[in-house]
Design an enzyme around this catalytic site. Structure first.
Site, mmCIF file in Angstrom:
data_model
loop_
_atom_site.group_PDB
_atom_site.id
_atom_site.type_symbol
_atom_site.label_atom_id
_atom_site.label_comp_id
_atom_site.label_asym_id
_atom_site.label_seq_id
_atom_site.Cartn_x
_atom_site.Cartn_y
_atom_site.Cartn_z
ATOM 1 N N CYS A 110 0.814 -1.212 0.000
ATOM 2 C CA CYS A 110 0.000 0.000 0.000
ATOM 3 C C CYS A 110 0.844 1.257 0.000
ATOM 4 C CB CYS A 110 -0.944 -0.005 1.196
ATOM 5 S SG CYS A 110 -2.435 -0.895 0.795
ATOM 6 N N LYS A 118 0.640 3.102 -3.286
ATOM 7 C CA LYS A 118 -0.660 3.553 -3.806
ATOM 8 C C LYS A 118 -0.573 5.032 -4.190
ATOM 9 C CE LYS A 118 -3.210 -0.159 -2.902
ATOM 10 N NZ LYS A 118 -4.220 -0.828 -3.656
ATOM 11 N N GLY A 153 -15.825 6.571 -0.905
ATOM 12 C CA GLY A 153 -15.047 6.341 0.317
ATOM 13 C C GLY A 153 -15.387 5.028 0.986
ATOM 14 N N ASP A 154 -16.495 4.411 0.619
ATOM 15 C CA ASP A 154 -16.788 3.084 1.162
ATOM 16 C C ASP A 154 -15.760 2.085 0.640
ATOM 17 O OD1 ASP A 154 -18.854 3.155 2.981
ATOM 18 O OD2 ASP A 154 -20.412 3.208 1.442
ATOM 19 N N ASP A 155 -15.610 0.982 1.383
ATOM 20 C CA ASP A 155 -14.591 0.016 1.000
ATOM 21 C C ASP A 155 -14.928 -0.703 -0.292
ATOM 22 O OD1 ASP A 155 -12.679 0.044 3.275
ATOM 23 O OD2 ASP A 155 -14.561 -0.255 4.351
ATOM 24 N N ASP A 157 -8.694 -4.725 -5.817
ATOM 25 C CA ASP A 157 -7.481 -4.194 -5.196
ATOM 26 C C ASP A 157 -6.272 -4.930 -5.754
ATOM 27 O OD1 ASP A 157 -5.995 -2.534 -3.592
ATOM 28 O OD2 ASP A 157 -7.294 -2.844 -1.855
ATOM 29 N N GLY A 214 -9.625 -14.528 -14.602
ATOM 30 C CA GLY A 214 -8.615 -13.510 -14.379
ATOM 31 C C GLY A 214 -7.855 -13.193 -15.642
#
Ligand SMILES: Cc1cc2nc3c(=O)[nH]c(=O)nc-3n(C[C@H](O)[C@H](O)[C@H](O)COP(=O)(O)OP(=O)(O)OC[C@H]3O[C@@H](n4cnc5c(N)ncnc54)[C@H](O)[C@@H]3O)c2cc1C
Length: 721
Positions: A398, A401, A427-429, A445, A518
């Site tokens: 992270c 980022k 802003g929510d996950d 992510d 994927g």
């Protein structure tokens, strides 16, 4: 950034003396195209020359240990924390429990020996073998601090046993005890020494008060000591075995030629399979057998280094010719040592100083590793390039980022959503979509690699991405993977993909998720990502529901940002880095279930605790007050923060968190530290907080803590001391 493709896998099994030196040389002169892996149980390997000094209390545990995490980083190698348990010569793979097979083109074994005595009744249950050294050091450290009226028995009266007996006695006397230390041998003690050295060692043992039991055969070890043939017993609380060298059992099963279980090697240090080398105590030098001593392991290192490069690049091998005699420097408990060579011997404090100097010099070479260089900047370059590059390498995880400010600016430019089936807020996950009356959550992510280990990266990234679903109270459902591999040959691509997918599947399966597809591509560096969907049976928990008076619970300690930043520059302790990985690998699904009644919840990731808390404050209209001293921290994080270490994203996180008041300083700075696979931050009712915390502790989230409250006021964030 190394953009040359990798084409061969070199795997070093064991972080023994030879491999440690090979890694150091490799860091200074890597072989282009070769990917290096080191397998060792634990982040360190103890240096045998300093073990008696550590036992005697002259060295700390850190001084005794070679930090393999630092060394692997320096060498550009991946370090696998585990013990090899098998090797398949035809498939060319190595097995480590809990991992997919590790493929190799060329491998080397440097796994030492064990002094375990499985044939001796009771030894496995009540005895502590002197080797492996790391295990012995840990047992001794624990015993030394708890011993009340110490009685010790050392089985095996060779040089190592005598050194340990004197060192243990010295340490315990220094602690105010009156220990009884007995050295037991089935024949005579110290027969490997010449007459002069033996006489001096016997005098030293006598002066140390070590009791000798010669011609005494131990037939059993019990909880109260040892039993000798004939029925005599010796009372002891701590029984150790230093009687000879026993090879690890599994090495005889590999299929390599062995002598008494030790792996046969020729003058090139090659085994009966020319793609496998063996060095140090685990090997048997067929043409010139020698006793098991660290001096040979050390001298083999330059030859192994050259020969590994030769087989990997198509060059010529060179021979190792062990010396016939070597200088023995033996410590005598206190700061006294004995030196023996060519039949003569001397003892005294000056020889201890000399030995101490040699040993510290040996260890210093593993600490004073040159810093990782930044890429060269051409003399003519665009303005601002040097500033953008900074002085340190860019963080992974992270820490790599995009800053919160830049992200918010970009998101502000998106048109508002008019769909009434999308109910999440910025802003929510995760996104919340209503599908046929069900709340579907969806997140994506990915992480830039901070480790060369695809298995570690896949596991941590999977847990990191799952955190977004868990934080909303969702049950994860399906995942797709998005993988970028650094350039490598088709064979290495297959190996890497197999490791990545096996590791990802393991984590996802445990979370009840199916990987359904994927995409993969080649690029400059390893990047692993997942898109995950989930369903919420109850109303999703967002960041908007925190209420005045709520208590804040954090489920994991902070510090992964500074630890990963320090790891990249060789400034973090390897043990702290491994502990940080273990924290990241701690799944939060059950913690989220315990926190199901939270009024607001998020997982703490790239924006740091402060950034995510600010998100809850803004969305819920409360002031979040954090008691900095109550926030759990990872081992080593506070020290690194005090030394000025910061993640690449720290400045962006401070700017992005908005206005705050209260205490400042290095510990407060950790509140802005970007977390990878961080814990859950939940606002829960004050009435249930203590019971919820107890439930988290009993579920194994032992570092979960109450760290603050939701109150009225501005600014949105306040840090109390
Ligand atoms: C008390 C004592 C004092 C000594 N003092 C001296 C001295 O002063 N001078 C001297 O020359 N010799 C000394 N020796 C001998 C010395 O310890 C060994 O010869 C030396 O450590 C051998 O080094 P090595 O590289 O073979 O293996 P080691 O140093 O034993 O290292 C082996 C490594 O392999 C790892 N490992 C083990 N199993 C596995 C596995 N399955 N998979 C992956 N990794 C594995 C271990 O964790 C360890 O890190 C001493 C021995 C003892 C017991």
């Amino acid at each position: 950034m190394n953009i040359l493709p990798k084409t061969k896998d070199l795997v070093l099994i064991g972080g023994g003396h030879t491999h440690a030196l090979v890694l150091r040389k490799w860091g200074m002169m890597p072989l282009a195209g070769c990917r290096v892996t080191v397998i060792n149980p634990g982040p360190t390997a103890p240096y045998s020359g300093m073990l008696p000094g550590f036992v005697g209390g002259h060295y700390t545990r850190d001084e005794l240990d070679i930090d393999l995490v630092k060394l692997a980083r320096f060498a550009g190698a991946r370090l696998i924390d585990g013990a090899a348990v098998a090797m398949d010569l035809s498939a060319k793979t190595i097995s480590v429990d809990g991992r997919p097979p590790i493929a190799f083109d060329v491998a080397a074994l440097d796994i030492g020996i064990t002094s375990a005595m499985p044939q001796l009744d009771g030894f496995a249950a009540h005895g502590v073998p002197a080797k492996p050294l790391g295990q012995f050091a840990a047992w001794w450290q624990a015993y030394r601090t708890t011993a009340a009226a110490p009685r010790i028995a050392v089985i095996g009266g060779g040089v190592a046993g005598a050194e340990l007996a004197m060192a243990m006695g010295f340490a315990l006397r220094g602690g105010g005890h009156d220990p009884v230390v007995t050295l037991i041998d089935r024949g005579q003690v110290l027969t490997a020494l010449g007459d002069v050295a033996r006489a001096k060692m016997l005098a030293a043992l006598d002066a140390s008060g070590v009791v000798l039991r010669e011609n005494a055969q131990v037939v059993a070890v019990t909880s109260s000591g040892v039993t000798l043939r004939g029925g005599d017993t010796i009372t002891a609380e701590f029984v150790t075995g230093a009687a000879g060298a026993k090879p690890h059992d599994w090495q005889a099963q590999i299929g390599l030629r062995v002598t008494d279980g030790f792996i046969d090697v020729d003058a090139h240090l090659q085994t009966s399979d020319t793609s496998v080398f063996a060095v140090g105590d685990c090997a048997h030098m067929v043409a010139s057998p020698r006793p098991k001593a660290g001096v040979f392991a050390v001298r083999q290192a330059p030859v192994l280094f050259d020969n590994l490069r030769a087989v990997l690049s198509g060059g010529d091998l060179r021979a190792y010719r062990p010396q016939k005699d070597y200088l023995k420097l033996v410590s005598l408990g206190g700061k006294q040592a004995l030196a023996e060579r060519f039949g003569t011997a001397r003892a005294g404090p000056l020889l201890w100083k000399w030995k101490d100097h040699i040993d510290r010099k040996f260890m210093d070479q593993f600490d004073d590793l040159p810093q990782m260089a930044q890429p060269d900047v051409p003399r003519t370059a665009a303005l601002g390039l040097k500033d953008a590059l900074g002085e340190k390498p860019m963080c992974g995880g992270c820490g790599a980022k995009v800053g919160r400010g830049a992200l918010q600016d970009a998101l502000a430019g998106l048109p508002p959503t008019h769909r009434d089936d999308i109910i999440s807020i910025a802003g929510d996950d995760a996104a919340i979509v209503r599908v046929g009356g069900v709340s579907q959550v969806m997140t994506t992510d990915h992480l830039r690699a901070f480790s060369h280990d695809p298995v570690l990266m896949a596991r941590i990234t999977a847990l990191h991405a799952l955190g977004d679903i868990w934080a909303m109270g969702g049950k994860p459902q399906a995942a797709t993977a998005s993988l970028i591999l650094p350039r490598m040959s088709a064979t290495l691509q297959r190996r890497t993909m197999a490791e990545l997918m096996d590791a990802a599947r393991g984590v996802m399966q445990s979370a009840g998720v199916a990987i359904v597809g994927g995409h993969s591509s080649l690029g400059d560096e390893l990047t692993v990502g997942f898109t995950i969907t989930g369903v919420c049976d109850a109303a999703p928990i967002t960041i908007a529901g925190a209420q005045m008076g709520d208590v804040l619970i954090l489920t994991k300690p902070l510090g992964s940002g500074v630890l990963l930043a320090a790891e990249m520059t060789g400034d973090a302790r390897g043990a702290d880095v491994q502990a940080c990985f273990a924290q990241m690998l701690h799944a939060q699904g059950d913690a989220a279930a315990i926190l199901a009644d939270a009024h607001a919840m998020t997982d703490v990731t790239g924006f740091g605790l402060a950034g995510h808390a600010a998100g809850i404050a803004a969305a819920s209209g409360v002031q979040i007050q954090i008691n900095v001293a109550d926030v759990p921290l990872m081992d080593g994080a506070a020290d690194l923060a005090a030394r000025g270490v910061r993640s690449s994203l720290f400045t962006d996180n401070v700017a992005g968190a908005g206005a705050w008041e209260g205490v400042s300083g290095p510990t407060t700075d950790l509140m802005f530290d970007p977390q990878t696979a961080g814990g859950l931050l939940a606002a829960v009712s004050a009435k249930t907080a203590v019971a919820t915390l107890a439930a988290l502790h009993s579920a194994g989230h032992t570092q979960a803590a109450i760290i603050g409250v939701c109150a009225a006021g501005t600014p949105p964030l306040r840090f109390n001391a």
